[in-house]
Scaffold this motif. Structure first.
Motif, PDB file in Angstrom:
ATOM      1  N   ASP A  15       0.840  -1.195   0.000  1.00  0.00           N
ATOM      2  CA  ASP A  15       0.000   0.000   0.000  1.00  0.00           C
ATOM      3  C   ASP A  15       0.877   1.248   0.000  1.00  0.00           C
ATOM      4  OD1 ASP A  15      -1.760   2.031   0.420  1.00  0.00           O
ATOM      5  OD2 ASP A  15      -2.791   1.089   2.098  1.00  0.00           O
ATOM      6  N   LYS A  16       0.926   1.888  -1.148  1.00  0.00           N
ATOM      7  CA  LYS A  16       1.767   3.076  -1.306  1.00  0.00           C
ATOM      8  C   LYS A  16       1.306   4.188  -0.373  1.00  0.00           C
ATOM      9  CE  LYS A  16       3.270   6.097  -5.116  1.00  0.00           C
ATOM     10  NZ  LYS A  16       2.214   7.034  -5.481  1.00  0.00           N
ATOM     11  N   SER A  17      -0.014   4.311  -0.196  1.00  0.00           N
ATOM     12  CA  SER A  17      -0.521   5.405   0.631  1.00  0.00           C
ATOM     13  C   SER A  17      -0.144   5.196   2.103  1.00  0.00           C
ATOM     14  CB  SER A  17      -2.040   5.554   0.469  1.00  0.00           C
ATOM     15  OG  SER A  17      -2.699   4.417   0.967  1.00  0.00           O
ATOM     16  N   ALA A  18      -0.054   3.930   2.555  1.00  0.00           N
ATOM     17  CA  ALA A  18       0.374   3.670   3.933  1.00  0.00           C
ATOM     18  C   ALA A  18       1.836   4.091   4.102  1.00  0.00           C
ATOM     19  CB  ALA A  18       0.197   2.196   4.277  1.00  0.00           C
ATOM     20  N   ARG A  19       2.647   3.775   3.094  1.00  0.00           N
ATOM     21  CA  ARG A  19       4.064   4.192   3.149  1.00  0.00           C
ATOM     22  C   ARG A  19       4.192   5.702   3.193  1.00  0.00           C
ATOM     23  NH1 ARG A  19       5.378   0.501  -0.818  1.00  0.00           N
ATOM     24  NH2 ARG A  19       5.688   2.102  -2.389  1.00  0.00           N
ATOM     25  N   GLU A  20       3.405   6.355   2.351  1.00  0.00           N
ATOM     26  CA  GLU A  20       3.463   7.826   2.302  1.00  0.00           C
ATOM     27  C   GLU A  20       3.024   8.431   3.632  1.00  0.00           C
ATOM     28  OE1 GLU A  20       1.101   8.830  -1.082  1.00  0.00           O
ATOM     29  OE2 GLU A  20       2.757   8.454  -2.485  1.00  0.00           O
ATOM     30  N   ALA A  21       2.004   7.833   4.253  1.00  0.00           N
ATOM     31  CA  ALA A  21       1.523   8.336   5.547  1.00  0.00           C
ATOM     32  C   ALA A  21       2.624   8.253   6.593  1.00  0.00           C
ATOM     33  CB  ALA A  21       0.296   7.527   5.998  1.00  0.00           C
ATOM     34  N   TYR A  22       3.351   7.123   6.582  1.00  0.00           N
ATOM     35  CA  TYR A  22       4.411   6.965   7.575  1.00  0.00           C
ATOM     36  C   TYR A  22       5.544   7.958   7.331  1.00  0.00           C
ATOM     37  CZ  TYR A  22       7.520   4.810  10.891  1.00  0.00           C
ATOM     38  OH  TYR A  22       8.334   4.622  11.975  1.00  0.00           O
ATOM     39  N   LEU A  23       5.912   8.114   6.075  1.00  0.00           N
ATOM     40  CA  LEU A  23       6.986   9.060   5.761  1.00  0.00           C
ATOM     41  C   LEU A  23       6.591  10.487   6.136  1.00  0.00           C
ATOM     42  CD1 LEU A  23       8.201   7.635   2.326  1.00  0.00           C
ATOM     43  CD2 LEU A  23       9.443   7.633   4.495  1.00  0.00           C
ATOM     44  N   LEU A  29       7.412  15.093  12.346  1.00  0.00           N
ATOM     45  CA  LEU A  29       8.113  15.067  13.634  1.00  0.00           C
ATOM     46  C   LEU A  29       9.377  15.931  13.564  1.00  0.00           C
ATOM     47  CD1 LEU A  29       7.767  11.285  14.579  1.00  0.00           C
ATOM     48  CD2 LEU A  29       6.857  13.207  15.881  1.00  0.00           C
ATOM     49  N   ARG A  30      10.076  15.836  12.441  1.00  0.00           N
ATOM     50  CA  ARG A  30      11.302  16.623  12.300  1.00  0.00           C
ATOM     51  C   ARG A  30      10.982  18.123  12.245  1.00  0.00           C
ATOM     52  NH1 ARG A  30      13.187  14.877   7.493  1.00  0.00           N
ATOM     53  NH2 ARG A  30      12.763  16.837   6.405  1.00  0.00           N
ATOM     54  N   ALA A 102       8.114  18.213  24.365  1.00  0.00           N
ATOM     55  CA  ALA A 102       8.418  16.782  24.368  1.00  0.00           C
ATOM     56  C   ALA A 102       7.585  16.114  23.292  1.00  0.00           C
ATOM     57  CB  ALA A 102       8.108  16.176  25.737  1.00  0.00           C
ATOM     58  N   LEU A 103       8.258  15.252  22.527  1.00  0.00           N
ATOM     59  CA  LEU A 103       7.559  14.421  21.545  1.00  0.00           C
ATOM     60  C   LEU A 103       7.646  13.017  22.105  1.00  0.00           C
ATOM     61  CD1 LEU A 103       9.327  15.860  18.406  1.00  0.00           C
ATOM     62  CD2 LEU A 103       6.871  15.872  18.754  1.00  0.00           C
ATOM     63  N   GLU A 120      -1.688   3.446  21.917  1.00  0.00           N
ATOM     64  CA  GLU A 120      -0.354   4.066  21.925  1.00  0.00           C
ATOM     65  C   GLU A 120      -0.359   5.131  20.840  1.00  0.00           C
ATOM     66  OE1 GLU A 120       2.937   1.369  21.260  1.00  0.00           O
ATOM     67  OE2 GLU A 120       4.217   2.989  20.544  1.00  0.00           O
ATOM     68  N   PHE A 121      -0.114   6.360  21.225  1.00  0.00           N
ATOM     69  CA  PHE A 121      -0.169   7.422  20.220  1.00  0.00           C
ATOM     70  C   PHE A 121       0.967   8.411  20.440  1.00  0.00           C
ATOM     71  CE2 PHE A 121      -1.971  10.746  22.971  1.00  0.00           C
ATOM     72  CZ  PHE A 121      -2.427   9.977  24.034  1.00  0.00           C
ATOM     73  N   SER A 122       1.224   9.202  19.427  1.00  0.00           N
ATOM     74  CA  SER A 122       2.331  10.162  19.495  1.00  0.00           C
ATOM     75  C   SER A 122       1.799  11.507  19.944  1.00  0.00           C
ATOM     76  CB  SER A 122       2.994  10.304  18.128  1.00  0.00           C
ATOM     77  OG  SER A 122       3.472   9.056  17.698  1.00  0.00           O
ATOM     78  N   LEU A 123       2.374  11.998  21.019  1.00  0.00           N
ATOM     79  CA  LEU A 123       1.874  13.236  21.609  1.00  0.00           C
ATOM     80  C   LEU A 123       2.970  14.293  21.603  1.00  0.00           C
ATOM     81  CD1 LEU A 123      -0.629  14.412  23.092  1.00  0.00           C
ATOM     82  CD2 LEU A 123       0.369  13.605  25.219  1.00  0.00           C
ATOM     83  N   LEU A 124       2.574  15.491  21.226  1.00  0.00           N
ATOM     84  CA  LEU A 124       3.458  16.655  21.378  1.00  0.00           C
ATOM     85  C   LEU A 124       2.932  17.468  22.546  1.00  0.00           C
ATOM     86  CD1 LEU A 124       5.442  18.984  20.563  1.00  0.00           C
ATOM     87  CD2 LEU A 124       3.646  19.775  18.993  1.00  0.00           C
ATOM     88  N   GLU A 125       3.772  17.713  23.533  1.00  0.00           N
ATOM     89  CA  GLU A 125       3.376  18.689  24.554  1.00  0.00           C
ATOM     90  C   GLU A 125       4.438  19.765  24.608  1.00  0.00           C
ATOM     91  OE1 GLU A 125       0.481  16.448  27.757  1.00  0.00           O
ATOM     92  OE2 GLU A 125       1.946  17.889  28.474  1.00  0.00           O
TER      93      GLU A 125
END
Lengths: 359, 185
Positions: A15-23, A29-30, A102-103, A120-125
């Motif tokens: 799934d190309k769209s899954a790869r793109e979402a991750y990238l 994040l950067r 914090a990430l 489990e999720f990614s949080l920015l505070e």
């Protein structure tokens, strides 16, 4: 939501769209790091394992056990996966560190089985020293514009999410909870405040919504009615073409926030808190932080009572957090922002579970 | 009464029969749990969002299913006949509007009744209908995704791929009105 298990590596192969979402997530994040670092914020690394957590009656936690072995024998203790870096970051402010971000992965149990939640999720505070929630509203707008410039510089003024075009360039729409209730349900929530008990009254609110098909039973709470009205008559009708900053929430639903300054301080009706809604997605939750240790003791007690009343699994409570406040935390304001949802918006991704590697 | 609210359920809400077209568990960050639904009012046909408190009880309607023949529709109603009694029934047009483009006079459909009133049609998830008018079929490439206008035997105009010709049958999803493929018999 698909329940058929497919290993994530196969999903990425096919799934190309899954790869793109991750990238896109890695890229965002950067950019978040760059944004805050350029502004002189310090990046914290919050510990995942916590010996105690701030009591929050609406959260379910992940509990685990630590076992250590030494010559003296074995010892064990309960530890918990952090639900957010809030306690850690605020203690670091007490310790003398300045504005920070914090990430971090955060963990919440009992979340809704939906395309918008993960355990489990990614949080920015981030915490801004000597600032209030209005300052953080502006930082949030700037953060979105910064990321838009980076990830789609050809059209930085807009997000397109599920067919909705959202203008993020202009100042976002700001509206208070009470004005929303006045506008959409013709209810002034301040009139449901009981001055005797110094709390919102389910009876007073029920009287005002008799004309609506909302059931009020003996055990119905003010909070339930508040959210039922908000979810039924307000949220579905919020503008979809601009982000909406909904501010000044009831203080009793915002135990870690500073009561709103001004005429209502003595009554603790409102808290300096805002949430941002973009295309129906709740993106972040922000307070001017409470700095009053005595008030925090009271909200701790109320939350613990509520955890017990709900029959929820209890855990060690973070009284050390109160100790830290008692020593003195600088005036500050913090924002907790769900990174996965932010990536959903920037990548026009319908389902958050593309970031779930357990399913 | 039940607190098990789910999709495709018929309930009495605000003294009117309603059909739950969507249902989702929902929990706001700092609040109790709720069930968010979309309710289709079976008197008006209007669909509105609503939220039930977790554990809130609703009155589930006992509905009956009966096969009836579709006779015709006018501006306000759709008329059906019970073939065993020859009795004629009517269903408000607003409650059947989305299915009408795919309904054939004389065909039998499963009708949903509450008390003695018709409230909806239990429509199949896919229907097969013949194309009676369209431009000539383009042979060959079937993968371009290009579409053209066509008219179904029910008189409804829709988009089909270029390779479909007059007299062919196509499969359609009545919920979305979308073309789903050529029917091969």
């Amino acid at each position: 939501m698909s329940q058929t298990f497919q290993p994530f590596w196969k999903r990425f192969q096919q799934d190309k769209s899954a790869r793109e979402a991750y990238l896109l997530k890695i890229q965002i994040l950067r950019h978040i790091r760059d944004f805050f670092t350029q502004r002189g914020f310090l990046e914290f690394e919050a510990p995942i394992l916590q010996p105690a957590l701030i009591p929050e009656s609406y959260l379910d936690v992940f509990a685990t056990e630590e076992r250590r072995v030494g010559l003296e024998g074995k010892e064990s203790r309960p530890l918990y996966l952090l639900t957010s870096p809030e306690s850690f970051s605020k203690k670091m402010l007490v310790a003398g560190f300045g504005s920070n971000f914090a990430l971090t992965k955060s963990f919440r149990n009992g979340e809704a089985l939906s395309g918008k939640h993960m355990s489990e999720f990614s949080l920015l505070e981030w915490y801004e020293k000597s600032k209030n929630y209005e300052d953080v509203m502006r930082t949030t707008e700037e953060l979105f514009r910064y990321i838009a410039q980076k990830v789609h510089p050809e059209a930085p003024d807009f997000l397109v999410y599920q067919g909705k075009k959202i203008n993020i360039a202009e100042p976002w729409k700001r509206i208070s909870i009470n004005n929303l209730f006045k506008e959409f349900v013709s209810v002034d929530l301040e009139e449901t405040w009981d001055i005797e008990t110094r709390a919102f009254s389910v009876k007073l609110l029920a009287e005002k919504i008799k004309h609506l098909p909302i059931t009020v039973e003996e055990h119905t709470t003010w909070e339930e009615l508040f959210h039922q009205l908000l979810l039924t008559y307000i949220e579905p009708y919020l503008p979809q073409d601009v982000p909406v900053i909904v501010y000044d929430y009831p203080h009793e639903l915002s135990p870690l926030a500073k009561p709103k300054r001004g005429e209502t301080v003595k009554e603790l009706i409102w808290a300096e808190r805002f949430e941002v809604m973009i295309a129906g997605l709740e993106i972040c939750n922000t307070f001017t932080e409470n700095t009053d240790a005595d008030l925090q003791v009271k909200t701790f007690e109320a939350e613990i009572a509520s955890i017990e009343a709900k029959g929820k699994k209890s855990y060690e409570f973070d009284y050390d957090f109160i100790e830290a406040l008692r020593q003195g935390i600088p005036e500050c304001s913090g924002n907790a922002l769900g990174i996965d949802r932010m990536v959903m918006l920037f990548g026009d991704i319908k389902d958050i579970t593309v970031f779930d590697f357990t399913r | 009464m039940t607190d098990q609210i789910r999709k495709n359920m018929y309930i009495m809400y605000n003294n009117e029969p309603n059909f739950i077209t969507e249902a989702e568990f929902y929990s706001p960050g700092k609040g109790s749990a709720f069930t968010r639904v979309k309710l289709k009012n079976l008197n008006s046909g209007r669909v509105v969002p609503f939220t039930f408190k977790s554990g809130e009880k609703v009155e589930e309607l006992e509905v009956n299913f009966q096969n009836m023949q579709y006779v015709y529709a006018d501006d306000n109603n759709v008329f059906f006949m019970d073939k065993s009694t020859y009795e004629q029934y009517e269903l408000k047009r607003s409650l059947a509007e989305q299915y009408l483009p795919f309904m054939k006079e004389g065909e039998e459909y499963t009708i949903i009744m509450y008390m003695d009133t018709l409230i909806s049609i239990k429509f199949p998830p896919q229907v097969t209908l013949e194309i009676i008018e369209t431009s000539d079929a383009v042979k060959g490439n079937t993968s371009t995704g290009a579409m053209k206008d066509a008219i179904l035997e029910t008189g409804h105009k829709m988009q089909v791929p270029l390779f479909i010709g007059v007299g062919e049958k196509v499969k359609i999803d009545p919920e979305t009105s979308a073309y789903q493929g050529r029917a091969t018999e």
